[in-house]
Design an enzyme around this catalytic site. Structure first.
Site, PDB file in Angstrom:
ATOM      1  N   CYS A   1      45.161  75.489  35.882  1.00 21.15           N
ATOM      2  CA  CYS A   1      43.904  74.769  35.635  1.00 21.15           C
ATOM      3  C   CYS A   1      42.765  75.461  36.392  1.00 21.15           C
ATOM      4  O   CYS A   1      42.992  76.431  37.126  1.00 21.15           O
ATOM      5  CB  CYS A   1      44.038  73.319  36.102  1.00 21.15           C
ATOM      6  SG  CYS A   1      44.125  73.126  37.902  1.00 21.15           S
TER       7      CYS A   1
ATOM      8  N   GLU B 129      50.954  75.548  41.998  1.00 20.53           N
ATOM      9  CA  GLU B 129      50.352  76.810  42.421  1.00 20.53           C
ATOM     10  C   GLU B 129      49.774  76.707  43.829  1.00 20.53           C
ATOM     11  O   GLU B 129      49.948  77.621  44.648  1.00 20.53           O
ATOM     12  CB  GLU B 129      49.214  77.211  41.468  1.00 20.53           C
ATOM     13  CG  GLU B 129      49.641  77.398  40.034  1.00 20.53           C
ATOM     14  CD  GLU B 129      49.461  76.162  39.160  1.00 20.53           C
ATOM     15  OE1 GLU B 129      49.123  76.330  37.981  1.00 20.53           O
ATOM     16  OE2 GLU B 129      49.662  75.035  39.659  1.00 20.53           O
TER      17      GLU B 129
ATOM     18  N   HIS C 148      49.031  70.755  43.308  1.00 23.45           N
ATOM     19  CA  HIS C 148      49.620  71.391  42.131  1.00 23.45           C
ATOM     20  C   HIS C 148      50.619  72.437  42.607  1.00 23.45           C
ATOM     21  O   HIS C 148      50.527  72.946  43.735  1.00 23.45           O
ATOM     22  CB  HIS C 148      48.545  72.058  41.278  1.00 23.45           C
ATOM     23  CG  HIS C 148      47.670  71.100  40.555  1.00 23.45           C
ATOM     24  ND1 HIS C 148      46.859  71.491  39.516  1.00 23.45           N
ATOM     25  CD2 HIS C 148      47.485  69.754  40.692  1.00 23.45           C
ATOM     26  CE1 HIS C 148      46.203  70.443  39.056  1.00 23.45           C
ATOM     27  NE2 HIS C 148      46.559  69.383  39.762  1.00 23.45           N
TER      28      HIS C 148
ATOM     29  N   CYS D 209      43.258  75.638  40.218  1.00 22.45           N
ATOM     30  CA  CYS D 209      44.266  76.618  40.621  1.00 22.45           C
ATOM     31  C   CYS D 209      43.785  78.048  40.398  1.00 22.45           C
ATOM     32  O   CYS D 209      44.038  78.917  41.230  1.00 22.45           O
ATOM     33  CB  CYS D 209      45.573  76.341  39.900  1.00 22.45           C
ATOM     34  SG  CYS D 209      46.339  74.795  40.463  1.00 22.45           S
TER      35      CYS D 209
END
Length: 144
Positions: free
Chosen positions: A76, A48, A46, A79
């Site tokens: 999410c 992040e 992701h 993360c």
């Protein structure tokens, strides 16, 4: 947030969900990332996580004290967990994510008082622009 939005555009151009993130320390960007799970065959890639990895390598430590993460979409649960382990001081995000957002939209992991670190989370920054990019991406994938 402008640089995170540019990274989100790069993700969309690569066929990834358009999410971009930057880690800032003392006014300087020390980590950048955009979504890469499809292209890298890595479910943890992701925006992040990619930005946190780059920032950690830049400072030589996984603790990113006194850093702020700017990301175009509400993080999410995975993360948020990484953000808390990195001990970020602050996270600023754009659009809310009602399906997987862990900062209050789907779950409130970011504000769980039992966790050993508290990071400040602020949402809604350039939310219209961040959300419009996501809506356009998914509309195009649906064919209209």
């Amino acid at each position: 947030m402008a640089e995170a939005l540019a990274l989100a555009e790069a993700a969309a151009a690569a066929g990834e969900v358009p999410v971009g993130a930057v880690v800032v320390r003392d006014g300087l960007v020390i980590g950048r990332g955009h979504n890469r799970p499809i292209g890298s065959a890595d479910p943890t890639a992701h925006a992040e996580i990619v930005a946190l990895r780059e920032a950690s390598a830049a400072v030589g430590n996984y603790r990113l004290l006194d850093c702020t993460l700017f990301v175009t979409l509400e993080p999410c649960a995975m993360c948020v967990g990484a953000i808390l382990h990195a001990r970020l001081a602050r996270v600023v995000f754009g659009a809310s994510d009602p399906k997987t957002g862990a900062c209050g939209s789907a779950v409130a992991l970011a504000s769980e008082a039992k966790l050993n670190h508290q990071t400040a989370f602020e949402g809604g920054v350039r939310a219209d622009q961040c959300g419009a990019m996501l809506k356009a991406f998914f509309a195009a994938r649906r064919g209209g």
